[in-house]
Design a protein around this motif. Structure first.
Motif, PDB file in Angstrom:
ATOM      1  N   LYS A   8       1.009  -1.024   0.008  1.00  0.00           N
ATOM      2  CA  LYS A   8      -0.030   0.040   0.076  1.00  0.00           C
ATOM      3  C   LYS A   8       0.859   1.219  -0.129  1.00  0.00           C
ATOM      4  O   LYS A   8       0.579   2.168  -0.929  1.00  0.00           O
ATOM      5  N   ARG A   9       1.826   1.287   0.770  1.00  0.00           N
ATOM      6  CA  ARG A   9       2.865   2.516   0.694  1.00  0.00           C
ATOM      7  C   ARG A   9       3.407   2.748  -0.602  1.00  0.00           C
ATOM      8  O   ARG A   9       3.624   3.631  -1.191  1.00  0.00           O
ATOM      9  N   VAL A  10       4.007   1.468  -1.041  1.00  0.00           N
ATOM     10  CA  VAL A  10       4.590   1.601  -2.677  1.00  0.00           C
ATOM     11  C   VAL A  10       3.441   2.123  -3.549  1.00  0.00           C
ATOM     12  O   VAL A  10       3.743   3.074  -4.288  1.00  0.00           O
ATOM     13  N   VAL A  11       2.317   1.863  -3.546  1.00  0.00           N
ATOM     14  CA  VAL A  11       1.051   2.198  -4.312  1.00  0.00           C
ATOM     15  C   VAL A  11       0.860   3.806  -4.183  1.00  0.00           C
ATOM     16  O   VAL A  11       0.700   4.549  -5.017  1.00  0.00           O
ATOM     17  N   ILE A  12       0.830   4.093  -2.754  1.00  0.00           N
ATOM     18  CA  ILE A  12       0.477   5.503  -2.556  1.00  0.00           C
ATOM     19  C   ILE A  12       1.642   6.708  -2.953  1.00  0.00           C
ATOM     20  O   ILE A  12       1.290   7.578  -3.581  1.00  0.00           O
ATOM     21  N   TRP A  13       2.795   6.241  -2.779  1.00  0.00           N
ATOM     22  CA  TRP A  13       3.973   6.965  -3.116  1.00  0.00           C
ATOM     23  C   TRP A  13       4.158   6.832  -4.537  1.00  0.00           C
ATOM     24  O   TRP A  13       4.470   8.013  -5.249  1.00  0.00           O
ATOM     25  N   GLY A  14       3.792   5.871  -5.117  1.00  0.00           N
ATOM     26  CA  GLY A  14       3.873   5.661  -6.617  1.00  0.00           C
ATOM     27  C   GLY A  14       2.903   6.822  -7.446  1.00  0.00           C
ATOM     28  O   GLY A  14       3.169   7.447  -8.245  1.00  0.00           O
ATOM     29  N   LEU A  15       1.789   6.779  -6.741  1.00  0.00           N
ATOM     30  CA  LEU A  15       0.399   7.487  -7.291  1.00  0.00           C
ATOM     31  C   LEU A  15       1.078   9.123  -7.191  1.00  0.00           C
ATOM     32  O   LEU A  15       0.963   9.997  -8.048  1.00  0.00           O
ATOM     33  N   VAL A  16       1.665   9.332  -5.997  1.00  0.00           N
ATOM     34  CA  VAL A  16       2.183  10.843  -5.653  1.00  0.00           C
ATOM     35  C   VAL A  16       3.215  11.222  -6.793  1.00  0.00           C
ATOM     36  O   VAL A  16       3.298  12.304  -7.135  1.00  0.00           O
ATOM     37  N   ALA A  17       4.243  10.111  -7.001  1.00  0.00           N
ATOM     38  CA  ALA A  17       5.195  10.627  -7.773  1.00  0.00           C
ATOM     39  C   ALA A  17       4.623  10.790  -9.199  1.00  0.00           C
ATOM     40  O   ALA A  17       5.323  11.436 -10.037  1.00  0.00           O
ATOM     41  N   LEU A  18       3.590   9.869  -9.547  1.00  0.00           N
ATOM     42  CA  LEU A  18       3.350   9.999 -11.015  1.00  0.00           C
ATOM     43  C   LEU A  18       2.559  11.258 -11.118  1.00  0.00           C
ATOM     44  O   LEU A  18       2.623  11.801 -12.140  1.00  0.00           O
ATOM     45  N   GLY A  19       1.799  11.619 -10.110  1.00  0.00           N
ATOM     46  CA  GLY A  19       0.951  13.074 -10.124  1.00  0.00           C
ATOM     47  C   GLY A  19       2.119  14.236 -10.278  1.00  0.00           C
ATOM     48  O   GLY A  19       1.807  15.086 -11.191  1.00  0.00           O
ATOM     49  N   LEU A  20       3.026  14.201  -9.580  1.00  0.00           N
ATOM     50  CA  LEU A  20       4.207  15.166  -9.507  1.00  0.00           C
ATOM     51  C   LEU A  20       4.783  15.389 -10.888  1.00  0.00           C
ATOM     52  O   LEU A  20       5.137  16.288 -11.497  1.00  0.00           O
ATOM     53  N   LEU A  21       5.023  13.973 -11.416  1.00  0.00           N
ATOM     54  CA  LEU A  21       5.511  13.883 -12.855  1.00  0.00           C
ATOM     55  C   LEU A  21       4.866  14.643 -13.898  1.00  0.00           C
ATOM     56  O   LEU A  21       5.321  15.260 -14.751  1.00  0.00           O
ATOM     57  N   LEU A  22       3.643  14.314 -13.927  1.00  0.00           N
ATOM     58  CA  LEU A  22       2.775  14.766 -14.760  1.00  0.00           C
ATOM     59  C   LEU A  22       2.437  16.479 -14.649  1.00  0.00           C
ATOM     60  O   LEU A  22       2.278  16.912 -15.657  1.00  0.00           O
ATOM     61  N   ALA A  23       2.528  16.736 -13.307  1.00  0.00           N
ATOM     62  CA  ALA A  23       2.406  18.211 -13.077  1.00  0.00           C
ATOM     63  C   ALA A  23       3.820  18.981 -13.513  1.00  0.00           C
ATOM     64  O   ALA A  23       3.695  20.172 -13.775  1.00  0.00           O
ATOM     65  N   LEU A  24       4.921  18.563 -13.583  1.00  0.00           N
ATOM     66  CA  LEU A  24       6.207  19.122 -13.662  1.00  0.00           C
ATOM     67  C   LEU A  24       6.247  20.002 -14.936  1.00  0.00           C
ATOM     68  O   LEU A  24       6.794  21.127 -15.067  1.00  0.00           O
ATOM     69  N   PRO A  25       5.756  19.501 -16.121  1.00  0.00           N
ATOM     70  CA  PRO A  25       5.956  20.271 -17.527  1.00  0.00           C
ATOM     71  C   PRO A  25       5.260  21.808 -17.015  1.00  0.00           C
ATOM     72  O   PRO A  25       5.862  22.799 -17.771  1.00  0.00           O
ATOM     73  N   ASN A  26       4.290  22.025 -16.353  1.00  0.00           N
ATOM     74  CA  ASN A  26       3.752  23.290 -16.119  1.00  0.00           C
ATOM     75  C   ASN A  26       4.577  24.148 -15.536  1.00  0.00           C
ATOM     76  O   ASN A  26       4.361  25.573 -15.370  1.00  0.00           O
ATOM     77  N   ALA A  27       5.490  23.661 -14.811  1.00  0.00           N
ATOM     78  CA  ALA A  27       6.680  24.348 -13.943  1.00  0.00           C
ATOM     79  C   ALA A  27       7.461  25.136 -15.085  1.00  0.00           C
ATOM     80  O   ALA A  27       8.108  25.968 -14.755  1.00  0.00           O
ATOM     81  N   PHE A  28       7.605  24.478 -16.394  1.00  0.00           N
ATOM     82  CA  PHE A  28       8.359  24.975 -17.302  1.00  0.00           C
ATOM     83  C   PHE A  28       7.504  25.274 -18.702  1.00  0.00           C
ATOM     84  O   PHE A  28       7.850  24.773 -19.755  1.00  0.00           O
ATOM     85  N   TYR A  29       6.634  26.060 -18.365  1.00  0.00           N
ATOM     86  CA  TYR A  29       5.429  26.237 -19.341  1.00  0.00           C
ATOM     87  C   TYR A  29       5.581  26.698 -21.000  1.00  0.00           C
ATOM     88  O   TYR A  29       5.566  25.617 -21.618  1.00  0.00           O
ATOM     89  N   THR A  30       6.569  27.731 -20.865  1.00  0.00           N
ATOM     90  CA  THR A  30       6.970  28.162 -22.116  1.00  0.00           C
ATOM     91  C   THR A  30       8.003  27.306 -22.979  1.00  0.00           C
ATOM     92  O   THR A  30       7.820  27.021 -24.005  1.00  0.00           O
ATOM     93  N   ARG A  31       8.818  26.682 -22.059  1.00  0.00           N
ATOM     94  CA  ARG A  31       9.694  25.676 -22.829  1.00  0.00           C
ATOM     95  C   ARG A  31       9.037  24.450 -23.341  1.00  0.00           C
ATOM     96  O   ARG A  31       9.520  24.115 -24.436  1.00  0.00           O
ATOM     97  N   VAL A  32       8.354  23.961 -22.639  1.00  0.00           N
ATOM     98  CA  VAL A  32       7.382  22.767 -23.120  1.00  0.00           C
ATOM     99  C   VAL A  32       6.506  23.105 -24.096  1.00  0.00           C
ATOM    100  O   VAL A  32       6.450  22.334 -25.192  1.00  0.00           O
ATOM    101  N   GLU A  33       5.965  24.198 -24.122  1.00  0.00           N
ATOM    102  CA  GLU A  33       5.007  24.532 -25.083  1.00  0.00           C
ATOM    103  C   GLU A  33       5.641  24.972 -26.513  1.00  0.00           C
ATOM    104  O   GLU A  33       5.320  24.389 -27.334  1.00  0.00           O
ATOM    105  N   THR A  34       6.867  25.489 -26.261  1.00  0.00           N
ATOM    106  CA  THR A  34       7.615  25.628 -27.504  1.00  0.00           C
ATOM    107  C   THR A  34       8.192  24.202 -28.105  1.00  0.00           C
ATOM    108  O   THR A  34       8.157  24.107 -29.613  1.00  0.00           O
TER     109      THR A  34
END
Length: 554
Positions: A8-34
């Motif tokens: 359960k701990r692995v699943v919880i931290w895995g989902l958190v890591a996946l969510g953070l990874l998916l949100a990461l491009p928004n921190a570099f919006y202009t670069r990723v959009e280009t």
């Protein structure tokens, strides 16, 4: 004891890591959009200088999905268009004339000669010259051409009404057919506008029907409303029509069943054409910019099997006769048919530039608008207004976040710190989910996130207060924590389900900004419950295992 299994701990931290990874491009919006735009251009075969460098701005092994910014955040164009559905009635009734003509010609021995009369645009009026008393008989023959109306409301009705007025047979569209055509016309216009805007490559447009005959068009990132009107306002109605004669007299009466149209490339030159087209742009399946044998920009076209057969039959039967290629009521060219043209393909030439031939091909591929559009409202929203909205929304999120973080720490101490960590994870998960589904973030959407920040701690507050109560009766801290989460669950689930139902209703019944608010609110509820029940609980369990406190201060 407070125990959480390893998996359960692995699943919880895995989902958190996946969510953070998916949100990461928004921190570099202009670069990723280009980078995304450059990769899309390379996939279409573009070879402009610098595209490879732009594409490499963001690693390909990382997620590149972004939260699309809506019109109120990015700036762009807003149009409200009214579809001129009455235009379709005239086109539909005129298209019946060749079929009516062929039918009555076969019965000329019974009804005598006849002639198409000048009349209003929404009817065909046919006068019997020799045997006016046979008008009822002719009307009965024409009624045989009627078809059932294809619609839910007009089931069982005929598409035409045929009446007799003296020696005249008058053909009009039935009311049921008009209503059905209104529905089809607006739906077709909506789809064609969407296809035209998608061809240009704009990001996340809002194109939706309003009322019975209006269409709302909002396109973020486009320069102006005038530019948007150029993309969607051109009807690009392509037809191939038989030529009756050529003239320089702009006032020459074309005669019944004909029309007078100007030549596109020749001043003071006009063509008298038969109104009934041999083939129309609706039967076009492809159009691509090209060059003719003289190296001038042109457009290649290809018809579907039905159009190809009609085009081939017409050219085979009319060798030596001119025919006109008409675009938006202007004759592009009127070549003489030299031979049978099988296969349904050809080329449109004219005084085009490369850009004009490319735009024409785009419009023809997208299809012809079934009716004209009248723009009732148009606005251009500058990107600086969007920047102000983003700044205001960011400030609101920061202020709300800081206030909640401070409140939770002062109220619950160490447990408040855990809730604060879960809250930050919660916001990141929201952006990760928005990026994953390709949602569009609007100013009301930001309001939904701000509201979620305030609501996200509700579940933790319920849990922590319940733990306080259990500390007074439970045998130890571990049991108090366990009972606190178990007994608070029903209240948390009930409260969030009712709010989630509200978000679903807002999404289904609302439109535009209301939907943006509903999406962020609904996703925020899901992530809030997840972080409260799993992330915060896991943090508390890890802290408890490490410290093994004899007493708790919540």
């Amino acid at each position: 004891m407070l125990q959480i299994e390893l998996w359960k701990r692995v699943v919880i931290w895995g989902l958190v890591a996946l969510g953070l990874l998916l949100a990461l491009p928004n921190a570099f919006y202009t670069r990723v959009e280009t980078s995304n735009d450059a990769r899309a251009a390379l996939e279409t075969g573009a070879t402009a200088e610098g595209l490879q460098e732009q594409a490499s701005l963001w690693p390909s092994f990382l997620p590149s999905g972004l939260v699309n910014l809506g019109l109120d955040l990015r700036g762009g164009a807003h149009l409200l268009a009214e579809v001129q559905v009455a235009d379709v009635y005239e086109t539909r009734i005129k298209a019946m004339w060749p079929e009516v003509l062929a039918l009555l010609r076969e019965e000329r021995g019974r009804i005598g000669t006849f002639r198409l009369q000048d009349s209003n645009a929404e009817e065909l009026r046919i006068r019997l010259n020799e045997k006016p008393d046979m008008a009822a008989e002719a009307a009965a023959l024409v009624r045989g051409l009627s078809r059932p109306v294809v619609s839910m409301t007009g089931a069982g009705a005929s598409d035409i009404e045929v009446t007799v007025e003296g020696p005249d047979v008058v053909i009009r569209l039935s009311e049921a057919e008009r209503l059905a055509m209104d529905q089809r016309t607006v739906a077709q216009a909506l789809e064609i506008i969407r296809r035209r805007i998608d061809e240009v490559g704009t990001r996340e447009p809002t194109i939706q029907r309003q009322g019975s005959d209006r269409i709302l068009i909002q396109v973020p990132g486009i320069g102006s409303a005038a530019e948007l009107k150029e993309i969607i306002g051109t009807t690009a109605q392509l037809t191939f029509q038989p030529v009756v004669t050529r003239t320089t007299n702009a006032d020459m009466p074309p005669g019944p069943g004909n029309e007078l149209l100007p030549a596109m490339d020749e001043d003071d030159v006009y063509y008298v054409l038969e109104e009934a087209a041999v083939v129309t742009g609706e039967e076009l399946v492809d159009a691509q910019p090209t060059f003719d044998q003289n190296g001038r920009p042109a457009v290649n076209f290809r018809f579907d099997p039905t159009g190809a057969r009609r085009f081939g039959d017409y050219t085979a039967e009319n060798i030596g006769s001119p025919f006109a290629i008409v675009l938006d009521n202007e004759v592009i060219s009127a070549p003489v048919i030299q031979s049978h043209i099988p296969g349904g393909s050809g080329i449109i030439t004219g005084n085009f530039t490369v850009e004009e031939s490319t735009n024409l091909a785009v419009l023809l591929r997208a299809g012809a608008l079934p009716a004209g559009l009248e723009f009732l409202e148009e606005r251009t929203i500058g990107p600086e207004l969007g920047a102000d909205s983003i700044e205001a929304g960011t400030v609101a999120c920061i202020v709300a976040g800081i206030a909640v973080l401070v409140f939770m720490f002062l109220s619950y101490g160490t447990f408040g710190v855990f809730a604060n960590i879960a809250l930050m994870v919660n916001v990141a998960l929201i952006f990760g989910l928005l990026s994953l589904i390709g949602a569009t973030l609007t100013l009301p959407g930001i309001a939904g996130i701000v509201l979620t920040i305030g609501m996200a701690v509700d579940a933790n507050v319920l849990v922590f207060e319940r733990i306080r109560e259990e500390l007074k009766t439970a045998r130890g801290p571990a049991r108090a924590i366990e009972l606190g989460y178990e007994k608070a669950m029903s209240a948390i689930v009930d409260a969030n389900i009712t709010t989630f139902i509200t978000a679903v209703i807002l999404y289904v019944m609302g439109s535009g900004p209301v939907r943006g608010f509903a999406i962020t609110l609904g996703l925020g509820i899901i992530t809030s419950v997840f972080t409260a029940f799993f992330v915060t609980r896991l943090l508390v369990a890890m802290w408890f295992e490490r410290r093994r406190p004899k007493t708790l201060e919540v």
